[in-house]
Design a protein around this motif. Structure first.
Motif, mmCIF file in Angstrom:
data_model
loop_
_atom_site.group_PDB
_atom_site.id
_atom_site.type_symbol
_atom_site.label_atom_id
_atom_site.label_comp_id
_atom_site.label_asym_id
_atom_site.label_seq_id
_atom_site.Cartn_x
_atom_site.Cartn_y
_atom_site.Cartn_z
ATOM 1 N N GLN A 1 3.172 -6.379 -1.601
ATOM 2 C CA GLN A 1 4.027 -5.277 -1.141
ATOM 3 C C GLN A 1 3.444 -4.609 0.099
ATOM 4 O O GLN A 1 4.162 -4.334 1.069
ATOM 5 C CB GLN A 1 4.203 -4.252 -2.265
ATOM 6 C CG GLN A 1 5.186 -3.135 -1.924
ATOM 7 C CD GLN A 1 5.398 -2.172 -3.083
ATOM 8 O OE1 GLN A 1 4.657 -2.199 -4.068
ATOM 9 N NE2 GLN A 1 6.397 -1.317 -2.974
ATOM 10 N N ALA A 2 2.141 -4.365 0.086
ATOM 11 C CA ALA A 2 1.484 -3.758 1.246
ATOM 12 C C ALA A 2 1.532 -4.699 2.438
ATOM 13 O O ALA A 2 1.734 -4.264 3.584
ATOM 14 C CB ALA A 2 0.034 -3.410 0.900
ATOM 15 N N GLY B 1 -2.429 5.981 -3.456
ATOM 16 C CA GLY B 1 -3.049 4.657 -3.529
ATOM 17 C C GLY B 1 -2.217 3.595 -2.836
ATOM 18 O O GLY B 1 -2.750 2.755 -2.090
ATOM 19 N N GLU B 2 -0.908 3.632 -3.046
ATOM 20 C CA GLU B 2 -0.021 2.646 -2.427
ATOM 21 C C GLU B 2 0.009 2.814 -0.909
ATOM 22 O O GLU B 2 -0.024 1.825 -0.167
ATOM 23 C CB GLU B 2 1.386 2.778 -3.006
ATOM 24 C CG GLU B 2 1.495 2.310 -4.457
ATOM 25 C CD GLU B 2 2.890 2.492 -5.009
ATOM 26 O OE1 GLU B 2 3.715 3.186 -4.354
ATOM 27 O OE2 GLU B 2 3.182 1.941 -6.097
ATOM 28 N N TYR B 3 0.081 4.058 -0.471
ATOM 29 C CA TYR B 3 0.143 4.306 0.979
ATOM 30 C C TYR B 3 -1.160 3.880 1.653
ATOM 31 O O TYR B 3 -1.146 3.286 2.735
ATOM 32 C CB TYR B 3 0.421 5.787 1.256
ATOM 33 C CG TYR B 3 0.641 6.082 2.722
ATOM 34 C CD1 TYR B 3 1.883 5.873 3.304
ATOM 35 C CD2 TYR B 3 -0.394 6.557 3.521
ATOM 36 C CE1 TYR B 3 2.101 6.127 4.652
ATOM 37 C CE2 TYR B 3 -0.194 6.815 4.877
ATOM 38 C CZ TYR B 3 1.055 6.599 5.436
ATOM 39 O OH TYR B 3 1.248 6.844 6.769
ATOM 40 N N VAL C 1 -0.535 7.834 -7.507
ATOM 41 C CA VAL C 1 -0.067 6.454 -7.335
ATOM 42 C C VAL C 1 0.422 6.243 -5.911
ATOM 43 O O VAL C 1 0.115 5.239 -5.257
ATOM 44 C CB VAL C 1 1.062 6.133 -8.343
ATOM 45 C CG1 VAL C 1 1.715 4.791 -8.004
ATOM 46 C CG2 VAL C 1 0.510 6.096 -9.762
ATOM 47 N N GLU C 2 1.191 7.215 -5.404
ATOM 48 C CA GLU C 2 1.729 7.115 -4.049
ATOM 49 C C GLU C 2 0.617 7.118 -3.002
ATOM 50 O O GLU C 2 0.692 6.394 -2.002
ATOM 51 C CB GLU C 2 2.701 8.269 -3.792
ATOM 52 C CG GLU C 2 3.994 8.153 -4.602
ATOM 53 C CD GLU C 2 4.863 9.384 -4.463
ATOM 54 O OE1 GLU C 2 4.448 10.336 -3.758
ATOM 55 O OE2 GLU C 2 5.960 9.407 -5.066
ATOM 56 N N ASN D 1 -2.355 -6.797 -1.492
ATOM 57 C CA ASN D 1 -1.203 -7.056 -2.370
ATOM 58 C C ASN D 1 0.056 -7.310 -1.548
ATOM 59 O O ASN D 1 0.189 -6.831 -0.413
ATOM 60 C CB ASN D 1 -1.011 -5.911 -3.376
ATOM 61 C CG ASN D 1 -0.420 -4.659 -2.753
ATOM 62 O OD1 ASN D 1 0.731 -4.624 -2.345
ATOM 63 N ND2 ASN D 1 -1.238 -3.604 -2.672
ATOM 64 N N GLY E 1 -3.173 1.587 0.607
ATOM 65 C CA GLY E 1 -3.176 0.123 0.617
ATOM 66 C C GLY E 1 -2.381 -0.421 1.793
ATOM 67 O O GLY E 1 -2.770 -1.407 2.440
ATOM 68 N N TYR E 2 -1.264 0.251 2.064
ATOM 69 C CA TYR E 2 -0.429 -0.112 3.212
ATOM 70 C C TYR E 2 -1.186 0.117 4.517
ATOM 71 O O TYR E 2 -1.170 -0.721 5.422
ATOM 72 C CB TYR E 2 0.847 0.717 3.142
ATOM 73 C CG TYR E 2 1.614 0.891 4.437
ATOM 74 C CD1 TYR E 2 2.163 -0.201 5.101
ATOM 75 C CD2 TYR E 2 1.808 2.166 4.978
ATOM 76 C CE1 TYR E 2 2.879 -0.030 6.288
ATOM 77 C CE2 TYR E 2 2.523 2.343 6.146
ATOM 78 C CZ TYR E 2 3.054 1.242 6.799
ATOM 79 O OH TYR E 2 3.759 1.420 7.953
ATOM 80 N N THR F 1 -3.848 8.451 5.860
ATOM 81 C CA THR F 1 -3.440 8.835 4.506
ATOM 82 C C THR F 1 -3.778 10.305 4.244
ATOM 83 O O THR F 1 -2.987 11.058 3.668
ATOM 84 C CB THR F 1 -4.149 7.939 3.462
ATOM 85 O OG1 THR F 1 -3.872 6.574 3.748
ATOM 86 C CG2 THR F 1 -3.686 8.267 2.056
ATOM 87 N N LYS G 1 4.964 -4.612 4.097
ATOM 88 C CA LYS G 1 5.151 -3.402 4.911
ATOM 89 C C LYS G 1 4.347 -3.483 6.201
ATOM 90 O O LYS G 1 4.807 -3.055 7.271
ATOM 91 C CB LYS G 1 4.751 -2.175 4.103
ATOM 92 C CG LYS G 1 5.690 -1.853 2.950
ATOM 93 C CD LYS G 1 5.222 -0.606 2.202
ATOM 94 C CE LYS G 1 6.171 -0.253 1.068
ATOM 95 N NZ LYS G 1 5.720 0.944 0.310
#
Length: 265
Positions: free
Chosen positions: A93-94, A55-57, A52-53, A91, A59-60, A34, A97
């Motif tokens: 979504q993660a 954090g999402e990345y 936000v991006e 989560n 998480g992935y 990241t 992916k």
């Protein structure tokens, strides 16, 4: 108020992860991928959307690392990995992916899994193709693959494999049960171990069970000694006959043996 990175430090317990501080306050932990992906550095100004991006990345990336760690111990199906990530509260979504990443890179491969499980069952157990198919279904493998590899499993079953199972049953019961009862037990055992009726029936045609007159005599003496404490005469003969028939011995042979023993009228 602008969001500025004021510090990035390596975590004490995990050198692959960093603590990210925004405006002097801890914002989140991130991994090395990241850090590199977003080219993060001190004094970089970030928008709310970028945070936000990030954090999402991350998480992935966490989901990928957890999935790969889980897969490092043994081969797994998509369903198994998804369930594992859910238990870790990753989560959805993660997790989606991460699953896609694992499949694209060959870490999750259901065909490979089918072959591996088939070889394991064939080489280390005496289970059959029905058991194999049920296991694959429980693990979420596609039906088309289950059918293809179950057929392949059946083609690899040898006569020696079936004879080995049958011979264990014969050895266990040849001195206790009738030939007919032993045949039934062979059939039941094969079905319980995951072989279909066709395979079980073929096994009975090929397996030779020697006449077990000794088993009849042994059981007759045992039942006679046990039942003679409560019965005598015709009733004793009747009780012995019923007991031996339940063990699969034929009526005519029982009566003949009772006559030889002097217990028959």
């Amino acid at each position: 108020m602008e969001k500025k990175i004021t510090r990035i430090e390596v975590q004490k317990n995990n050198k692959e992860r960093f603590n990210l501080y925004i405006n002097g306050e801890f914002f989140a932990g991130i991994d090395a991928a990241t850090y590199v992906y977003f080219n993060l550095r001190k004094d970089l100004i970030l928008t709310d959307q970028q945070l936000v991006e990030i954090g999402e990345y991350d998480g992935y990336r966490v989901a990928i690392n957890k999935a790969l760690q889980y897969l490092s111990y043994k081969k797994r199906t998509e369903q198994e990995v998804r369930h594992y990530l859910a238990q870790l509260e990753v989560n959805a979504q993660a997790a989606d992916k991460a699953i896609l990443y694992c499949k694209d890179n060959g870490y999750i491969n259901h065909e490979d899994y089918c072959i591996s499980l088939m070889n394991t069952i064939l080489n280390t157990t005496d289970k059959g193709p029905v058991f194999y198919a049920q296991k694959l279904k429980e693990l979420g493998v596609e039906q088309s693959l289950i059918e293809r590899y179950t057929n392949q499993f059946e083609s690899l079953i040898t006569e020696e494999r079936i004879e080995s199972i049958a011979n264990k049953i014969i050895k266990k019961y040849e001195k206790k049960q009738s030939s007919r009862m032993i045949q039934q037990k062979i059939m039941q055992t094969l079905i319980q171990k995951g072989y279909n009726l066709d395979i079980a029936n073929d096994a009975l045609k090929n397996v030779k069970i020697e006449s077990n007159e000794d088993a009849l005599q042994k059981n007759l003496e045992k039942e006679s000694n046990r039942l003679s404490r409560k019965y005598e005469g015709f009733e004793l003969k009747q009780k012995i006959t019923q007991s031996l028939m339940r063990k699969g011995f034929e009526y005519d042979i029982i009566i003949e043996r009772l006559k030889e023993s002097g217990l028959s009228d």
